[in-house]
Design a protein around this motif. Sequence first.
Motif, PDB file in Angstrom:
ATOM      1  N   ARG A  36       7.286  10.532   5.478  1.00  0.00           N
ATOM      2  CA  ARG A  36       6.117   9.776   5.024  1.00  0.00           C
ATOM      3  C   ARG A  36       6.578   8.525   4.277  1.00  0.00           C
ATOM      4  NH1 ARG A  36       1.277  12.190   5.663  1.00  0.00           N
ATOM      5  NH2 ARG A  36       1.300  14.384   6.285  1.00  0.00           N
ATOM      6  N   PHE A  37       5.719   7.529   4.304  1.00  0.00           N
ATOM      7  CA  PHE A  37       6.032   6.213   3.744  1.00  0.00           C
ATOM      8  C   PHE A  37       5.329   6.079   2.400  1.00  0.00           C
ATOM      9  CE2 PHE A  37       6.149   1.653   3.291  1.00  0.00           C
ATOM     10  CZ  PHE A  37       7.215   1.215   4.063  1.00  0.00           C
ATOM     11  N   ALA A  38       6.137   5.973   1.333  1.00  0.00           N
ATOM     12  CA  ALA A  38       5.584   5.880  -0.015  1.00  0.00           C
ATOM     13  C   ALA A  38       5.165   4.441  -0.325  1.00  0.00           C
ATOM     14  CB  ALA A  38       6.610   6.349  -1.039  1.00  0.00           C
ATOM     15  N   HIS A  39       3.990   4.330  -0.933  1.00  0.00           N
ATOM     16  CA  HIS A  39       3.485   3.041  -1.394  1.00  0.00           C
ATOM     17  C   HIS A  39       2.629   3.322  -2.625  1.00  0.00           C
ATOM     18  CE1 HIS A  39      -0.606   3.709   0.405  1.00  0.00           C
ATOM     19  NE2 HIS A  39       0.101   4.526   1.163  1.00  0.00           N
ATOM     20  N   ALA A  40       2.103   2.290  -3.237  1.00  0.00           N
ATOM     21  CA  ALA A  40       1.399   2.490  -4.505  1.00  0.00           C
ATOM     22  C   ALA A  40       0.162   3.363  -4.359  1.00  0.00           C
ATOM     23  CB  ALA A  40       1.010   1.140  -5.104  1.00  0.00           C
TER      24      ALA A  40
ATOM     25  N   ALA B  93      -0.513  10.673  -3.845  1.00  0.00           N
ATOM     26  CA  ALA B  93       0.764  11.025  -4.468  1.00  0.00           C
ATOM     27  C   ALA B  93       0.980  10.079  -5.636  1.00  0.00           C
ATOM     28  CB  ALA B  93       1.915  10.922  -3.476  1.00  0.00           C
ATOM     29  N   ALA B  94       1.611  10.566  -6.678  1.00  0.00           N
ATOM     30  CA  ALA B  94       1.911   9.731  -7.840  1.00  0.00           C
ATOM     31  C   ALA B  94       3.076   8.803  -7.519  1.00  0.00           C
ATOM     32  CB  ALA B  94       2.255  10.610  -9.038  1.00  0.00           C
ATOM     33  N   THR B  95       2.955   7.556  -7.935  1.00  0.00           N
ATOM     34  CA  THR B  95       4.043   6.587  -7.766  1.00  0.00           C
ATOM     35  C   THR B  95       4.252   5.838  -9.071  1.00  0.00           C
ATOM     36  OG1 THR B  95       2.517   4.869  -6.966  1.00  0.00           O
ATOM     37  CG2 THR B  95       3.596   6.256  -5.297  1.00  0.00           C
ATOM     38  N   ASP B  96       5.460   5.348  -9.265  1.00  0.00           N
ATOM     39  CA  ASP B  96       5.791   4.564 -10.450  1.00  0.00           C
ATOM     40  C   ASP B  96       6.717   3.446  -9.987  1.00  0.00           C
ATOM     41  OD1 ASP B  96       6.262   3.551 -12.933  1.00  0.00           O
ATOM     42  OD2 ASP B  96       7.534   5.201 -13.619  1.00  0.00           O
ATOM     43  N   LEU B  97       6.118   2.354  -9.516  1.00  0.00           N
ATOM     44  CA  LEU B  97       6.883   1.263  -8.906  1.00  0.00           C
ATOM     45  C   LEU B  97       7.071   0.083  -9.845  1.00  0.00           C
ATOM     46  CD1 LEU B  97       5.164   1.230  -5.379  1.00  0.00           C
ATOM     47  CD2 LEU B  97       7.205   2.502  -6.108  1.00  0.00           C
ATOM     48  N   GLY B  98       6.270  -0.009 -10.906  1.00  0.00           N
ATOM     49  CA  GLY B  98       6.358  -1.162 -11.797  1.00  0.00           C
ATOM     50  C   GLY B  98       5.685  -2.381 -11.192  1.00  0.00           C
TER      51      GLY B  98
ATOM     52  N   SER C 111       3.565  -2.728  -7.683  1.00  0.00           N
ATOM     53  CA  SER C 111       2.388  -1.894  -7.467  1.00  0.00           C
ATOM     54  C   SER C 111       1.458  -2.502  -6.415  1.00  0.00           C
ATOM     55  CB  SER C 111       1.621  -1.709  -8.784  1.00  0.00           C
ATOM     56  OG  SER C 111       1.128  -2.948  -9.251  1.00  0.00           O
ATOM     57  N   ARG C 112       1.741  -3.718  -6.011  1.00  0.00           N
ATOM     58  CA  ARG C 112       0.947  -4.356  -4.945  1.00  0.00           C
ATOM     59  C   ARG C 112       1.338  -3.869  -3.550  1.00  0.00           C
ATOM     60  NH1 ARG C 112       1.357  -7.704  -9.183  1.00  0.00           N
ATOM     61  NH2 ARG C 112      -0.545  -8.808  -9.820  1.00  0.00           N
ATOM     62  N   TYR C 113       2.428  -3.111  -3.449  1.00  0.00           N
ATOM     63  CA  TYR C 113       2.747  -2.476  -2.165  1.00  0.00           C
ATOM     64  C   TYR C 113       1.752  -1.331  -1.957  1.00  0.00           C
ATOM     65  CZ  TYR C 113       7.277  -4.873  -1.914  1.00  0.00           C
ATOM     66  OH  TYR C 113       8.271  -5.811  -1.838  1.00  0.00           O
ATOM     67  N   ARG C 114       0.700  -1.598  -1.217  1.00  0.00           N
ATOM     68  CA  ARG C 114      -0.375  -0.616  -1.044  1.00  0.00           C
ATOM     69  C   ARG C 114      -0.912  -0.717   0.380  1.00  0.00           C
ATOM     70  NH1 ARG C 114      -3.614   2.165  -4.739  1.00  0.00           N
ATOM     71  NH2 ARG C 114      -2.535   1.072  -6.427  1.00  0.00           N
ATOM     72  N   LEU C 115      -0.825   0.396   1.105  1.00  0.00           N
ATOM     73  CA  LEU C 115      -1.218   0.432   2.515  1.00  0.00           C
ATOM     74  C   LEU C 115      -2.550   1.150   2.677  1.00  0.00           C
ATOM     75  CD1 LEU C 115       2.318   1.312   3.840  1.00  0.00           C
ATOM     76  CD2 LEU C 115       1.092  -0.816   4.335  1.00  0.00           C
TER      77      LEU C 115
ATOM     78  N   GLU D  10      -3.069  -7.481  -2.127  1.00  0.00           N
ATOM     79  CA  GLU D  10      -3.156  -8.145  -3.429  1.00  0.00           C
ATOM     80  C   GLU D  10      -2.020  -9.136  -3.692  1.00  0.00           C
ATOM     81  OE1 GLU D  10      -3.536  -5.213  -6.475  1.00  0.00           O
ATOM     82  OE2 GLU D  10      -5.318  -4.294  -5.585  1.00  0.00           O
ATOM     83  N   TRP D  11      -1.073  -9.228  -2.769  1.00  0.00           N
ATOM     84  CA  TRP D  11      -0.026 -10.231  -2.958  1.00  0.00           C
ATOM     85  C   TRP D  11      -0.631 -11.635  -2.857  1.00  0.00           C
ATOM     86  CZ3 TRP D  11       4.628  -9.030  -4.724  1.00  0.00           C
ATOM     87  CH2 TRP D  11       5.110  -7.740  -4.534  1.00  0.00           C
ATOM     88  N   SER D  12      -0.126 -12.532  -3.670  1.00  0.00           N
ATOM     89  CA  SER D  12      -0.547 -13.934  -3.637  1.00  0.00           C
ATOM     90  C   SER D  12       0.650 -14.795  -4.001  1.00  0.00           C
ATOM     91  CB  SER D  12      -1.690 -14.185  -4.630  1.00  0.00           C
ATOM     92  OG  SER D  12      -1.216 -14.070  -5.967  1.00  0.00           O
ATOM     93  N   ALA D  13       0.474 -16.107  -3.879  1.00  0.00           N
ATOM     94  CA  ALA D  13       1.570 -17.023  -4.216  1.00  0.00           C
ATOM     95  C   ALA D  13       1.988 -16.885  -5.673  1.00  0.00           C
ATOM     96  CB  ALA D  13       1.140 -18.465  -3.922  1.00  0.00           C
ATOM     97  N   ASP D  14       1.082 -16.411  -6.523  1.00  0.00           N
ATOM     98  CA  ASP D  14       1.363 -16.290  -7.951  1.00  0.00           C
ATOM     99  C   ASP D  14       1.954 -14.941  -8.344  1.00  0.00           C
ATOM    100  OD1 ASP D  14       0.307 -18.844  -8.417  1.00  0.00           O
ATOM    101  OD2 ASP D  14      -1.725 -18.044  -8.575  1.00  0.00           O
TER     102      ASP D  14
END
Length: 330
Positions: free
Chosen positions: A24-28, A40-45, A49-53, A124-128
């Motif tokens: 399985r592929f973990a994401h936020a 599932a619980a994740t702690d990516l910092g 945390s914008r890695y979300r599928l 949620e990724w953006s240039a900023d």
Amino acid sequence: MTYADEPPYTTTGWHQMREYGEWRFAHAGGLLGWDGNYPAATDLGEPLSRYRLTDPITDGEEVRQAWNLGLADLLAVDHVAVPLIGAAFRAAIGSNNTTVGLVGPPAVFKSSVAAIVMHHFGTEWSADTLINVSASTPAAINQRIAVARDVLVPLDDVRDDETLHTLVRRFAAGQGRVRMNSRGDLDALPTPAGLGLVTSERRPVTASGLSRWLGVEIWAEDFSTDLIERLTRPESRAARNRLMSTFIVWLSRRLTSPRHDWVHRTGEFLAELSRENIRLAARSAQELYGGWCLLLDFLEDWNAIGASELVDDQVREVLVRTARDQETFV
């Protein structure tokens, strides 16, 4: 089935489940596998945390619509889009040692284009919100690279040659690389398993640096404000993200299967690059072509794209041209 009670996952990407052995592929947002998303619980910092599928698509017509809505406008700028899309899907396949660079003068939307490609892994990724290299410490950058596995790692605003070479070497590093810490002891550097996506006005200036990355030129005439606006609309972001989620579900059933055809096709492409006397960027271009090979297989399985051999020809042509251009920088 739930994984919510397990310890938090601290890296993105592929993890083999202890109980059933599936991948399985973990994401936020949890764990994505053959039967969809599970909590599932994740702690990516931050900003990882914008890695979300999102939940995957289950209908072939919706896959076609996601392809058209998310990528058709981007592919109009094919010399930029083809390497970047290949990089996104190659990253999701698993470990590699490639860095892709978006290179151009100021005010040509480098960061915006990088964020558009990052929407494959999170809307949620953006240039900023990319990883700002010039405003981050080396330790913070290393930590984020170590967490971001099997994804694109967006490293924005690289301003000097030394930092650029360090990052390229970082992604090219093999197992067992060590460094000396302040106590004089040797610390192991965790091997990156993501694919570097760098924005910069510079490119590596040595043959060894150029052999580890593929530079993508971006110019003022490539992207208008209107095109950037269309590509950053919520429905366009979501389409790219749903396409990647569905690809990962498709890939999860094949992750450990032999890929004889894939090896053969990417080997043929490497031979084509050799016949063109392309040496420096050959391996990086081969990696990105590998991403396209499985992406096109996925789209064909869903009957979501016609005449994929024509798309394959376009991909090969653009990657050959991009790799050939890199030969001139030594």
